[in-house]
Design an enzyme around this catalytic site. Structure first.
Site, PDB file in Angstrom:
ATOM      1  N   ASP A   1      -5.532  -0.512  -1.787  1.00 18.73           N
ATOM      2  CA  ASP A   1      -6.355  -1.427  -2.576  1.00 18.73           C
ATOM      3  C   ASP A   1      -7.646  -1.808  -1.877  1.00 18.73           C
ATOM      4  O   ASP A   1      -7.796  -1.689  -0.665  1.00 18.73           O
ATOM      5  CB  ASP A   1      -5.584  -2.728  -2.825  1.00 18.73           C
ATOM      6  CG  ASP A   1      -5.485  -3.585  -1.544  1.00 18.73           C
ATOM      7  OD1 ASP A   1      -5.009  -3.066  -0.515  1.00 18.73           O
ATOM      8  OD2 ASP A   1      -5.923  -4.757  -1.568  1.00 18.73           O
TER       9      ASP A   1
ATOM     10  N   PHE B   1     -13.982   3.344   3.674  1.00 19.37           N
ATOM     11  CA  PHE B   1     -12.936   2.554   3.035  1.00 19.37           C
ATOM     12  C   PHE B   1     -12.387   3.332   1.844  1.00 19.37           C
ATOM     13  O   PHE B   1     -13.125   3.712   0.948  1.00 19.37           O
ATOM     14  CB  PHE B   1     -13.439   1.174   2.618  1.00 19.37           C
ATOM     15  CG  PHE B   1     -12.298   0.222   2.436  1.00 19.37           C
ATOM     16  CD1 PHE B   1     -11.693  -0.364   3.543  1.00 19.37           C
ATOM     17  CD2 PHE B   1     -11.798  -0.049   1.173  1.00 19.37           C
ATOM     18  CE1 PHE B   1     -10.594  -1.211   3.383  1.00 19.37           C
ATOM     19  CE2 PHE B   1     -10.709  -0.901   1.012  1.00 19.37           C
ATOM     20  CZ  PHE B   1     -10.109  -1.487   2.124  1.00 19.37           C
ATOM     21  N   VAL B   2     -11.076   3.560   1.864  1.00 16.73           N
ATOM     22  CA  VAL B   2     -10.461   4.382   0.820  1.00 16.73           C
ATOM     23  C   VAL B   2      -9.508   3.563  -0.044  1.00 16.73           C
ATOM     24  O   VAL B   2      -8.919   2.589   0.419  1.00 16.73           O
ATOM     25  CB  VAL B   2      -9.720   5.597   1.427  1.00 16.73           C
ATOM     26  CG1 VAL B   2     -10.692   6.488   2.201  1.00 16.73           C
ATOM     27  CG2 VAL B   2      -8.579   5.166   2.327  1.00 16.73           C
TER      28      VAL B   2
ATOM     29  N   GLY C   1       0.771  -1.236   0.000  1.00 17.50           N
ATOM     30  CA  GLY C   1       0.000   0.000   0.000  1.00 17.50           C
ATOM     31  C   GLY C   1       0.801   1.284   0.000  1.00 17.50           C
ATOM     32  O   GLY C   1       0.340   2.308  -0.485  1.00 17.50           O
TER      33      GLY C   1
ATOM     34  N   LYS D   1      -6.748   7.223  10.292  1.00 17.05           N
ATOM     35  CA  LYS D   1      -8.173   7.044  10.614  1.00 17.05           C
ATOM     36  C   LYS D   1      -8.254   6.914  12.127  1.00 17.05           C
ATOM     37  O   LYS D   1      -8.395   5.803  12.655  1.00 17.05           O
ATOM     38  CB  LYS D   1      -8.672   5.726  10.008  1.00 17.05           C
ATOM     39  CG  LYS D   1      -9.265   5.788   8.626  1.00 17.05           C
ATOM     40  CD  LYS D   1      -9.958   4.438   8.356  1.00 17.05           C
ATOM     41  CE  LYS D   1     -10.097   4.123   6.904  1.00 17.05           C
ATOM     42  NZ  LYS D   1     -10.530   2.721   6.691  1.00 17.05           N
TER      43      LYS D   1
ATOM     44  N   ARG E   1      -5.199   0.195  -6.879  1.00 18.36           N
ATOM     45  CA  ARG E   1      -3.931   0.775  -6.408  1.00 18.36           C
ATOM     46  C   ARG E   1      -3.401   1.831  -7.375  1.00 18.36           C
ATOM     47  O   ARG E   1      -2.667   2.730  -6.978  1.00 18.36           O
ATOM     48  CB  ARG E   1      -2.862  -0.319  -6.253  1.00 18.36           C
ATOM     49  CG  ARG E   1      -3.151  -1.336  -5.162  1.00 18.36           C
ATOM     50  CD  ARG E   1      -1.888  -2.159  -4.901  1.00 18.36           C
ATOM     51  NE  ARG E   1      -2.141  -3.387  -4.160  1.00 18.36           N
ATOM     52  CZ  ARG E   1      -2.195  -3.463  -2.829  1.00 18.36           C
ATOM     53  NH1 ARG E   1      -2.048  -2.381  -2.108  1.00 18.36           N
ATOM     54  NH2 ARG E   1      -2.404  -4.617  -2.225  1.00 18.36           N
TER      55      ARG E   1
ATOM     56  N   ASP F   1      -4.878   2.484  10.705  1.00 15.47           N
ATOM     57  CA  ASP F   1      -6.284   2.163  10.944  1.00 15.47           C
ATOM     58  C   ASP F   1      -6.406   1.657  12.393  1.00 15.47           C
ATOM     59  O   ASP F   1      -6.373   2.451  13.320  1.00 15.47           O
ATOM     60  CB  ASP F   1      -6.701   1.137   9.884  1.00 15.47           C
ATOM     61  CG  ASP F   1      -8.190   0.856   9.843  1.00 15.47           C
ATOM     62  OD1 ASP F   1      -8.974   1.747  10.144  1.00 15.47           O
ATOM     63  OD2 ASP F   1      -8.575  -0.282   9.492  1.00 15.47           O
TER      64      ASP F   1
ATOM     65  N   GLU G   1       4.007   4.299   5.987  1.00 15.05           N
ATOM     66  CA  GLU G   1       2.795   3.477   5.908  1.00 15.05           C
ATOM     67  C   GLU G   1       1.722   4.209   5.093  1.00 15.05           C
ATOM     68  O   GLU G   1       1.702   5.440   5.043  1.00 15.05           O
ATOM     69  CB  GLU G   1       2.371   3.242   7.366  1.00 15.05           C
ATOM     70  CG  GLU G   1       1.347   2.254   7.735  1.00 15.05           C
ATOM     71  CD  GLU G   1       1.146   0.976   6.999  1.00 15.05           C
ATOM     72  OE1 GLU G   1       1.271   0.935   5.773  1.00 15.05           O
ATOM     73  OE2 GLU G   1       0.761   0.001   7.673  1.00 15.05           O
ATOM     74  N   ASP G   2       0.875   3.467   4.459  1.00 18.12           N
ATOM     75  CA  ASP G   2      -0.200   4.092   3.673  1.00 18.12           C
ATOM     76  C   ASP G   2      -1.295   4.641   4.583  1.00 18.12           C
ATOM     77  O   ASP G   2      -1.714   5.780   4.463  1.00 18.12           O
ATOM     78  CB  ASP G   2      -0.787   3.107   2.645  1.00 18.12           C
ATOM     79  CG  ASP G   2      -1.239   1.768   3.249  1.00 18.12           C
ATOM     80  OD1 ASP G   2      -1.040   1.532   4.467  1.00 18.12           O
ATOM     81  OD2 ASP G   2      -1.792   0.943   2.500  1.00 18.12           O
TER      82      ASP G   2
HETATM   83  P1  IMP Z   1      -4.228  -1.650  10.772  1.00 18.96           P
HETATM   84  O1  IMP Z   1      -3.333  -2.740  11.225  1.00 18.96           O
HETATM   85  O2  IMP Z   1      -5.673  -1.895  11.111  1.00 18.96           O
HETATM   86  O3  IMP Z   1      -3.771  -0.257  11.198  1.00 18.96           O
HETATM   87  O4  IMP Z   1      -4.276  -1.733   9.210  1.00 18.96           O
HETATM   88  C1  IMP Z   1      -3.362  -1.156   8.411  1.00 18.96           C
HETATM   89  C2  IMP Z   1      -3.455  -1.705   7.000  1.00 18.96           C
HETATM   90  O5  IMP Z   1      -4.798  -2.035   6.624  1.00 18.96           O
HETATM   91  C3  IMP Z   1      -3.033  -0.612   6.057  1.00 18.96           C
HETATM   92  O6  IMP Z   1      -1.652  -0.646   5.849  1.00 18.96           O
HETATM   93  C4  IMP Z   1      -3.830  -0.945   4.817  1.00 18.96           C
HETATM   94  O7  IMP Z   1      -3.117  -1.845   4.012  1.00 18.96           O
HETATM   95  C5  IMP Z   1      -5.088  -1.607   5.323  1.00 18.96           C
HETATM   96  N1  IMP Z   1      -6.218  -0.642   5.365  1.00 18.96           N
HETATM   97  C6  IMP Z   1      -6.803  -0.080   6.448  1.00 18.96           C
HETATM   98  N2  IMP Z   1      -7.788   0.762   6.107  1.00 18.96           N
HETATM   99  C7  IMP Z   1      -7.836   0.741   4.752  1.00 18.96           C
HETATM  100  C8  IMP Z   1      -8.642   1.441   3.776  1.00 18.96           C
HETATM  101  O8  IMP Z   1      -9.527   2.256   4.065  1.00 18.96           O
HETATM  102  N3  IMP Z   1      -8.365   1.150   2.475  1.00 18.96           N
HETATM  103  C9  IMP Z   1      -7.397   0.273   2.095  1.00 18.96           C
HETATM  104  N4  IMP Z   1      -6.619  -0.384   2.960  1.00 18.96           N
HETATM  105  C10 IMP Z   1      -6.830  -0.150   4.287  1.00 18.96           C
HETATM  106 MG    MG Z   2      -3.795  -3.257   2.098  1.00 20.95          MG
END
Ligand code: IMP
Ligand code: MG
Length: 180
Positions: free
Chosen positions: A159, A152-153, A43, A131, A165, A102, A98-99
């Protein structure tokens, strides 16, 4: 592809301004450090490519690949390591690129299991999108591009089910695409 996008949240022009601002700040903050940029695949690929070109001090780059999401939009909380760093982190001032931050579980896992035990000198986080409403783990980013609402983005590397992507902006995915 465009028909699946509800609205544009961060345009290409805004993305460019964000990477310029963050690149400048990081160049200032890390000028006397041993900077290693760690991109979390896949990402963060677009963000990493633009951010590193706005960093004006010497640095090294490396990649890690993990999966948490499977093909849905809810984090499973489990992290699988698909690729670890090539460079051993000991002694580096690591900036994780990081992208999107979340739940924070992915970064918590990376920091506590893959970086700190290997004696990284310092570990900070640079995320394009935040987020904050969704946070579960006790993780905050040191550098944030912009915050996004709890939707969801996709695009600019992010992706849904490995698609979208290649969009040049960040857009909100239409709900009907992922809820059925
Ligand atoms: P976390 O471990 O929940 O913080 O998730 C992080 C990963 O989940 C990110 O690096 C993304 O790859 C994916 N992710 C979380 N939210 C989104 C979204 O809205 N769109 C796409 N990928 C997401
Ligand atoms: Mg992802």
């Amino acid at each position: 592809m465009l028909k699946d996008i509800e609205r544009v949240l961060v345009s290409s022009e805004e993305l460019q301004k964000i990477t310029e601002r963050l690149g400048k700040q990081i160049s200032e903050d890390y000028k006397d450090k041993n900077l290693l940029l760690v991109s979390v695949l896949k990402g963060s690929i677009s963000f990493m490519a633009d951010l590193m070109r706005n960093i004006t001090i010497p640095c090294q780059i490396d990649f890690m690949a993990l999966s948490t999401y499977g093909s849905g939009t809810e984090s499973s909380g489990r992290v699988r390591v698909n690729k670890d760093l090539d460079i051993y982190p000991e002694g580096y001032d690591i900036l994780i690129v990081e992208d999107i931050l979340d739940s924070g579980r992915t970064l918590e896992y990376i920091i506590n299991n893959m970086l700190l035990p290997k004696n990284a000198k310092s570990v900070k986080i640079c995320t394009l999108l935040d987020k904050p409403e969704r946070r579960v783990a006790n993780i905050t980013a040191d550098y944030v591009g912009t915050s996004v609402p709890n939707a969801f983005v996709v695009g600019y590397g992010l992706d849904f089910d490995e698609k979208y992507r290649n969009l040049p902006f960040i857009g909100e995915l239409k709900k009907e695409v992922y809820s059925d």
